[in-house]
Write a protein that holds these residues in place. Structure first.
Motif, PDB file in Angstrom:
ATOM      1  N   SER A   1      -6.808   2.556  18.324  1.00  0.00           N
ATOM      2  CA  SER A   1      -6.098   1.303  18.603  1.00  0.00           C
ATOM      3  C   SER A   1      -6.351   0.323  17.283  1.00  0.00           C
ATOM      4  CB  SER A   1      -6.286   0.711  19.929  1.00  0.00           C
ATOM      5  OG  SER A   1      -7.658   0.234  19.964  1.00  0.00           O
ATOM      6  N   ARG A   2      -7.688   0.198  16.941  1.00  0.00           N
ATOM      7  CA  ARG A   2      -8.128  -0.812  15.917  1.00  0.00           C
ATOM      8  C   ARG A   2      -7.518  -0.270  14.468  1.00  0.00           C
ATOM      9  NH1 ARG A   2     -14.225  -2.660  16.191  1.00  0.00           N
ATOM     10  NH2 ARG A   2     -13.927  -4.380  17.942  1.00  0.00           N
ATOM     11  N   LEU A   3      -7.580   0.905  14.043  1.00  0.00           N
ATOM     12  CA  LEU A   3      -6.798   1.564  13.013  1.00  0.00           C
ATOM     13  C   LEU A   3      -5.277   1.210  13.160  1.00  0.00           C
ATOM     14  CD1 LEU A   3      -8.606   4.928  12.332  1.00  0.00           C
ATOM     15  CD2 LEU A   3      -8.464   2.975  10.885  1.00  0.00           C
ATOM     16  N   LYS A   4      -4.754   1.321  14.333  1.00  0.00           N
ATOM     17  CA  LYS A   4      -3.235   1.188  14.112  1.00  0.00           C
ATOM     18  C   LYS A   4      -3.052  -0.271  13.914  1.00  0.00           C
ATOM     19  CE  LYS A   4       0.793   1.246  17.402  1.00  0.00           C
ATOM     20  NZ  LYS A   4       1.399  -0.159  17.142  1.00  0.00           N
ATOM     21  N   ARG A   5      -4.018  -1.336  14.276  1.00  0.00           N
ATOM     22  CA  ARG A   5      -4.006  -2.749  14.100  1.00  0.00           C
ATOM     23  C   ARG A   5      -4.116  -3.050  12.660  1.00  0.00           C
ATOM     24  NH1 ARG A   5      -6.374  -3.361  19.273  1.00  0.00           N
ATOM     25  NH2 ARG A   5      -8.143  -3.825  18.363  1.00  0.00           N
ATOM     26  N   ILE A   6      -5.186  -2.309  12.116  1.00  0.00           N
ATOM     27  CA  ILE A   6      -5.392  -2.590  10.604  1.00  0.00           C
ATOM     28  C   ILE A   6      -4.495  -2.017   9.640  1.00  0.00           C
ATOM     29  CG2 ILE A   6      -6.960  -1.620   8.932  1.00  0.00           C
ATOM     30  CD1 ILE A   6      -9.177  -1.398  11.268  1.00  0.00           C
ATOM     31  N   LYS A   7      -3.758  -1.081  10.155  1.00  0.00           N
ATOM     32  CA  LYS A   7      -2.427  -0.401   9.092  1.00  0.00           C
ATOM     33  C   LYS A   7      -1.510  -1.665   9.428  1.00  0.00           C
ATOM     34  CE  LYS A   7      -3.477   4.305  10.339  1.00  0.00           C
ATOM     35  NZ  LYS A   7      -3.268   5.373  10.996  1.00  0.00           N
ATOM     36  N   GLU A   8      -1.241  -2.235  10.408  1.00  0.00           N
ATOM     37  CA  GLU A   8      -0.150  -3.199  10.652  1.00  0.00           C
ATOM     38  C   GLU A   8      -0.682  -4.086   9.760  1.00  0.00           C
ATOM     39  OE1 GLU A   8       0.002  -3.363  14.850  1.00  0.00           O
ATOM     40  OE2 GLU A   8       1.174  -1.644  14.789  1.00  0.00           O
ATOM     41  N   LYS A   9      -1.815  -4.808   9.832  1.00  0.00           N
ATOM     42  CA  LYS A   9      -2.369  -5.631   9.102  1.00  0.00           C
ATOM     43  C   LYS A   9      -2.278  -5.599   7.611  1.00  0.00           C
ATOM     44  CE  LYS A   9      -5.999  -8.204  10.326  1.00  0.00           C
ATOM     45  NZ  LYS A   9      -7.693  -8.559  10.748  1.00  0.00           N
ATOM     46  N   LEU A  10      -2.685  -4.537   6.994  1.00  0.00           N
ATOM     47  CA  LEU A  10      -2.566  -4.037   5.645  1.00  0.00           C
ATOM     48  C   LEU A  10      -0.870  -4.247   5.266  1.00  0.00           C
ATOM     49  CD1 LEU A  10      -5.014  -1.410   5.324  1.00  0.00           C
ATOM     50  CD2 LEU A  10      -5.304  -3.702   4.289  1.00  0.00           C
ATOM     51  N   VAL A  11      -0.131  -3.909   5.952  1.00  0.00           N
ATOM     52  CA  VAL A  11       1.499  -3.839   5.716  1.00  0.00           C
ATOM     53  C   VAL A  11       1.539  -5.254   5.577  1.00  0.00           C
ATOM     54  CG1 VAL A  11       3.781  -3.409   6.534  1.00  0.00           C
ATOM     55  CG2 VAL A  11       1.804  -2.007   6.687  1.00  0.00           C
ATOM     56  N   ARG A  12       1.358  -6.237   6.387  1.00  0.00           N
ATOM     57  CA  ARG A  12       1.543  -7.645   6.443  1.00  0.00           C
ATOM     58  C   ARG A  12       0.949  -8.225   5.354  1.00  0.00           C
ATOM     59  NH1 ARG A  12      -0.082  -7.665  11.800  1.00  0.00           N
ATOM     60  NH2 ARG A  12      -1.965  -8.844  11.084  1.00  0.00           N
ATOM     61  N   TYR A  13      -0.175  -7.956   4.884  1.00  0.00           N
ATOM     62  CA  TYR A  13      -0.903  -8.442   3.594  1.00  0.00           C
ATOM     63  C   TYR A  13       0.299  -8.037   2.410  1.00  0.00           C
ATOM     64  CZ  TYR A  13      -5.140  -9.438   5.903  1.00  0.00           C
ATOM     65  OH  TYR A  13      -6.105 -10.020   6.829  1.00  0.00           O
ATOM     66  N   SER A  14       0.530  -6.573   2.280  1.00  0.00           N
ATOM     67  CA  SER A  14       1.353  -6.175   1.019  1.00  0.00           C
ATOM     68  C   SER A  14       2.810  -6.943   0.991  1.00  0.00           C
ATOM     69  CB  SER A  14       1.481  -4.631   1.161  1.00  0.00           C
ATOM     70  OG  SER A  14       2.500  -4.487   2.188  1.00  0.00           O
ATOM     71  N   GLU A  15       3.337  -7.486   1.979  1.00  0.00           N
ATOM     72  CA  GLU A  15       4.577  -8.130   2.128  1.00  0.00           C
ATOM     73  C   GLU A  15       4.365  -9.669   1.758  1.00  0.00           C
ATOM     74  OE1 GLU A  15       5.811  -7.282   5.975  1.00  0.00           O
ATOM     75  OE2 GLU A  15       6.646  -5.269   5.406  1.00  0.00           O
ATOM     76  N   GLU A  16       3.315 -10.048   1.832  1.00  0.00           N
ATOM     77  CA  GLU A  16       2.840 -11.445   1.514  1.00  0.00           C
ATOM     78  C   GLU A  16       3.328 -11.604  -0.025  1.00  0.00           C
ATOM     79  OE1 GLU A  16      -0.854 -12.642   2.907  1.00  0.00           O
ATOM     80  OE2 GLU A  16      -0.163 -12.499   4.778  1.00  0.00           O
TER      81      GLU A  16
END
Length: 165
Positions: A150-165
């Motif tokens: 579950s943490r890896l899923k959230r981390i991957k989602e966070k990285l995607v958000r960072y990359s879109e900023e």
């Protein structure tokens, strides 16, 4: 590397570094804020690997053990030596951290994004990127496998958000 090779000898230590030095470099690179920190963390990791060789019981894979020692060394170093005044930018580490590990612009961007994560998230995603299965990550991080997932899923989602900023 065979478990029996972890007998504390100079040759075995050098072989351990040849086989797993890239792992040490990656972990230190991700935690370093400047070239000096990178070099200090890598040296401290080498010392801790040397000291720990005789105590390695083979309960985990050698690669997992090296990763855990590197991670613990870097986190300990970071906690002891928080520095607000980084002298040399981390981007200067490209040649230092290379040691046979290929670097390119895409990897540099990925590292930039990963550096925005907290220490636990950073450790988890680096293990995942290095191809560790969830069970091995759970072992290194001392947490249940489902928590890792579950943490890896959230981390991957966070990285995607960072990359879109």
């Amino acid at each position: 590397m065979d478990i029996s090779l972890l007998e504390k000898t100079d040759d075995n230590f050098l072989q351990l570094l040849r086989e797993h030095g890239c792992t040490v470099n990656r972990v230190c690179y991700m935690y370093a804020g400047c070239v000096e920190d990178y070099e200090d963390m890598r040296q401290e990791t080498y010392v801790n690997l040397w000291r720990g060789m005789a105590r390695f019981r083979g309960e985990s894979d050698v690669r997992t053990w090296v990763y855990r020692v590197a991670l613990n060394s870097c986190v300990s170093f970071f906690r002891r030596n928080r520095r607000a005044d980084a002298h040399t930018p981390l981007s200067a580490l490209t040649d230092v951290a290379d040691d046979g590990c290929n670097r390119n612009e895409l990897i540099s961007e990925m590292h930039r994004l990963i550096n925005r994560l907290d220490h636990v998230e950073k450790a988890m995603i680096l293990l995942w990127l290095d191809g560790y299965p969830y069970d091995a990550i759970a072992d290194v991080m001392a947490m249940p496998r489902n928590t890792v997932a579950s943490r890896l899923k959230r981390i991957k989602e966070k990285l995607v958000r960072y990359s879109e900023e």
